[in-house]
Scaffold this motif. Sequence first.
Motif, mmCIF file in Angstrom:
data_model
loop_
_atom_site.group_PDB
_atom_site.id
_atom_site.type_symbol
_atom_site.label_atom_id
_atom_site.label_comp_id
_atom_site.label_asym_id
_atom_site.label_seq_id
_atom_site.Cartn_x
_atom_site.Cartn_y
_atom_site.Cartn_z
ATOM 1 N N ALA A 37 -14.545 18.618 31.117
ATOM 2 C CA ALA A 37 -13.405 18.975 30.265
ATOM 3 C C ALA A 37 -13.793 18.929 28.793
ATOM 4 O O ALA A 37 -13.342 19.754 27.989
ATOM 5 C CB ALA A 37 -12.238 18.031 30.540
ATOM 6 N N GLY A 38 -14.643 17.964 28.419
ATOM 7 C CA GLY A 38 -15.093 17.886 27.042
ATOM 8 C C GLY A 38 -15.935 19.077 26.636
ATOM 9 O O GLY A 38 -15.793 19.602 25.515
ATOM 10 N N VAL A 39 -16.803 19.532 27.537
ATOM 11 C CA VAL A 39 -17.616 20.715 27.257
ATOM 12 C C VAL A 39 -16.719 21.943 27.088
ATOM 13 O O VAL A 39 -16.914 22.761 26.179
ATOM 14 C CB VAL A 39 -18.649 20.941 28.373
ATOM 15 N N VAL A 40 -15.709 22.069 27.958
ATOM 16 C CA VAL A 40 -14.763 23.178 27.852
ATOM 17 C C VAL A 40 -14.045 23.135 26.501
ATOM 18 O O VAL A 40 -13.869 24.167 25.840
ATOM 19 C CB VAL A 40 -13.746 23.127 29.015
ATOM 20 N N ALA A 41 -13.632 21.938 26.062
ATOM 21 C CA ALA A 41 -12.924 21.811 24.783
ATOM 22 C C ALA A 41 -13.823 22.194 23.611
ATOM 23 O O ALA A 41 -13.370 22.849 22.658
ATOM 24 C CB ALA A 41 -12.419 20.379 24.613
ATOM 25 N N LEU A 169 -9.118 5.687 26.285
ATOM 26 C CA LEU A 169 -9.228 7.086 25.871
ATOM 27 C C LEU A 169 -7.936 7.542 25.209
ATOM 28 O O LEU A 169 -7.955 8.253 24.199
ATOM 29 C CB LEU A 169 -9.560 7.966 27.078
ATOM 30 N N GLY A 170 -6.795 7.123 25.754
ATOM 31 C CA GLY A 170 -5.510 7.467 25.155
ATOM 32 C C GLY A 170 -5.356 6.894 23.765
ATOM 33 O O GLY A 170 -4.893 7.572 22.836
ATOM 34 N N LEU A 171 -5.749 5.636 23.578
ATOM 35 C CA LEU A 171 -5.668 5.031 22.247
ATOM 36 C C LEU A 171 -6.601 5.736 21.264
ATOM 37 O O LEU A 171 -6.275 5.879 20.074
ATOM 38 C CB LEU A 171 -6.024 3.543 22.343
ATOM 39 N N THR A 172 -7.761 6.178 21.747
ATOM 40 C CA THR A 172 -8.680 6.926 20.898
ATOM 41 C C THR A 172 -8.048 8.237 20.434
ATOM 42 O O THR A 172 -8.136 8.605 19.251
ATOM 43 C CB THR A 172 -9.985 7.217 21.653
ATOM 44 N N GLN A 173 -7.395 8.933 21.354
ATOM 45 C CA GLN A 173 -6.745 10.198 20.992
ATOM 46 C C GLN A 173 -5.617 9.972 19.990
ATOM 47 O O GLN A 173 -5.443 10.764 19.046
ATOM 48 C CB GLN A 173 -6.190 10.879 22.254
ATOM 49 N N ILE A 174 -4.857 8.914 20.164
ATOM 50 C CA ILE A 174 -3.768 8.613 19.230
ATOM 51 C C ILE A 174 -4.329 8.313 17.842
ATOM 52 O O ILE A 174 -3.811 8.793 16.821
ATOM 53 C CB ILE A 174 -2.931 7.436 19.749
ATOM 54 N N GLY A 175 -5.410 7.517 17.786
ATOM 55 C CA GLY A 175 -6.030 7.223 16.497
ATOM 56 C C GLY A 175 -6.530 8.476 15.796
ATOM 57 O O GLY A 175 -6.330 8.647 14.588
ATOM 58 N N LEU A 176 -7.169 9.369 16.554
ATOM 59 C CA LEU A 176 -7.645 10.617 15.959
ATOM 60 C C LEU A 176 -6.481 11.495 15.511
ATOM 61 O O LEU A 176 -6.558 12.173 14.482
ATOM 62 C CB LEU A 176 -8.517 11.367 16.964
ATOM 63 N N GLY A 177 -5.390 11.489 16.276
ATOM 64 C CA GLY A 177 -4.217 12.263 15.886
ATOM 65 C C GLY A 177 -3.622 11.777 14.576
ATOM 66 O O GLY A 177 -3.224 12.576 13.721
ATOM 67 N N PHE A 191 -9.941 18.210 16.681
ATOM 68 C CA PHE A 191 -9.748 18.737 18.033
ATOM 69 C C PHE A 191 -11.045 18.584 18.835
ATOM 70 O O PHE A 191 -11.030 18.129 19.982
ATOM 71 C CB PHE A 191 -9.340 20.202 17.963
ATOM 72 N N ALA A 192 -12.165 18.968 18.216
ATOM 73 C CA ALA A 192 -13.454 18.857 18.903
ATOM 74 C C ALA A 192 -13.820 17.400 19.158
ATOM 75 O O ALA A 192 -14.375 17.057 20.216
ATOM 76 C CB ALA A 192 -14.542 19.549 18.090
ATOM 77 N N LEU A 193 -13.507 16.520 18.204
ATOM 78 C CA LEU A 193 -13.803 15.099 18.389
ATOM 79 C C LEU A 193 -12.988 14.499 19.535
ATOM 80 O O LEU A 193 -13.522 13.771 20.381
ATOM 81 C CB LEU A 193 -13.512 14.332 17.095
ATOM 82 N N GLY A 194 -11.681 14.781 19.543
ATOM 83 C CA GLY A 194 -10.814 14.174 20.551
ATOM 84 C C GLY A 194 -10.975 14.776 21.928
ATOM 85 O O GLY A 194 -11.336 14.084 22.893
ATOM 86 N N PHE A 195 -10.701 16.058 22.034
ATOM 87 C CA PHE A 195 -10.733 16.699 23.345
ATOM 88 C C PHE A 195 -12.158 16.975 23.830
ATOM 89 O O PHE A 195 -12.388 17.056 25.029
ATOM 90 C CB PHE A 195 -9.945 18.009 23.294
ATOM 91 N N GLY A 196 -13.087 17.108 22.891
ATOM 92 C CA GLY A 196 -14.463 17.402 23.278
ATOM 93 C C GLY A 196 -15.303 16.155 23.438
ATOM 94 O O GLY A 196 -15.556 15.682 24.547
ATOM 95 N N LEU A 197 -15.729 15.572 22.308
ATOM 96 C CA LEU A 197 -16.622 14.420 22.360
ATOM 97 C C LEU A 197 -15.950 13.192 22.968
ATOM 98 O O LEU A 197 -16.615 12.378 23.628
ATOM 99 C CB LEU A 197 -17.122 14.098 20.951
ATOM 100 N N GLY A 198 -14.643 13.045 22.758
ATOM 101 C CA GLY A 198 -13.934 11.919 23.367
ATOM 102 C C GLY A 198 -14.007 11.959 24.884
ATOM 103 O O GLY A 198 -14.304 10.956 25.544
ATOM 104 N N HIS A 199 -13.734 13.124 25.458
ATOM 105 C CA HIS A 199 -13.821 13.266 26.907
ATOM 106 C C HIS A 199 -15.243 13.039 27.405
ATOM 107 O O HIS A 199 -15.456 12.388 28.440
ATOM 108 C CB HIS A 199 -13.349 14.660 27.325
ATOM 109 N N ILE A 200 -16.209 13.610 26.704
ATOM 110 C CA ILE A 200 -17.597 13.468 27.137
ATOM 111 C C ILE A 200 -18.025 12.004 27.102
ATOM 112 O O ILE A 200 -18.645 11.491 28.037
ATOM 113 C CB ILE A 200 -18.518 14.337 26.261
#
Length: 221
Positions: A37-41, A169-177, A191-200
């Motif tokens: 999913a991170g690669v797709v993002a 992972l959820g807390l990481t996404q909230i912090g980036l948001g 967007f790339a940091l959260g959905f991409g590198l975060g997932h990876i």
Amino acid sequence: MKPAATPDPLAQLSEIRAIMERSSRFLSLSGLSGVGAGVVALLGAAAGHFYLQSEFPDGYLRLLSASPVERQAALPALLLLAGGMIGAALLVAFYFTRRRTHRSGQTLWSAPARRLAVALAVPLVAGGLFCLRLYLGGDAAMVVPGLLLFYGLALLNASKYTLDEIRWLGLTQIGLGLLAMLQPGWGLIYFALGFGLGHIGYGLLMYNRYERPGAAGTSAA
């Protein structure tokens, strides 16, 4: 005649706890699905960047201050890109998670999996509609922060039905948001940091912890 061995109470409690977790939590979520999913993002973020560069002089920055007519003209392509990313990420997640559940002898669409899906879907659908309204209402700069915040809340909501790493992972996404709200011009980067590198990153962590041959959590998951 030797007396029967006395059962170890701690071992019995651990076994009971493991059985209860398997019955209430979906523990076969694959870390490789997060990597995919991170690669797709990342690919989607790159595609969005090049599309916006071809449509506007300054790309994403110009979109943030574009007129309503310009934003609506770009909306079909952006929705198509978003739909393609979501569809590809779901296919990747389905493939790797199904493979893991098959290897562990568990059921993919179990009761915990259904609860996990509902816990994710409600905040995601609400957040998606909210961000669409932001885009149409002229506040496009808050779309990426909104996506990250709602996705993080969805992961927090769903974490009680799956692995503990999902909560972080959820807390990481909230912090980036929240950071993206302060730097709206860097929306594609966040967007790339959260959905991409975060997932990876979290996907690799989960794979090494639970799926890699010889990992400590392999048998438990």
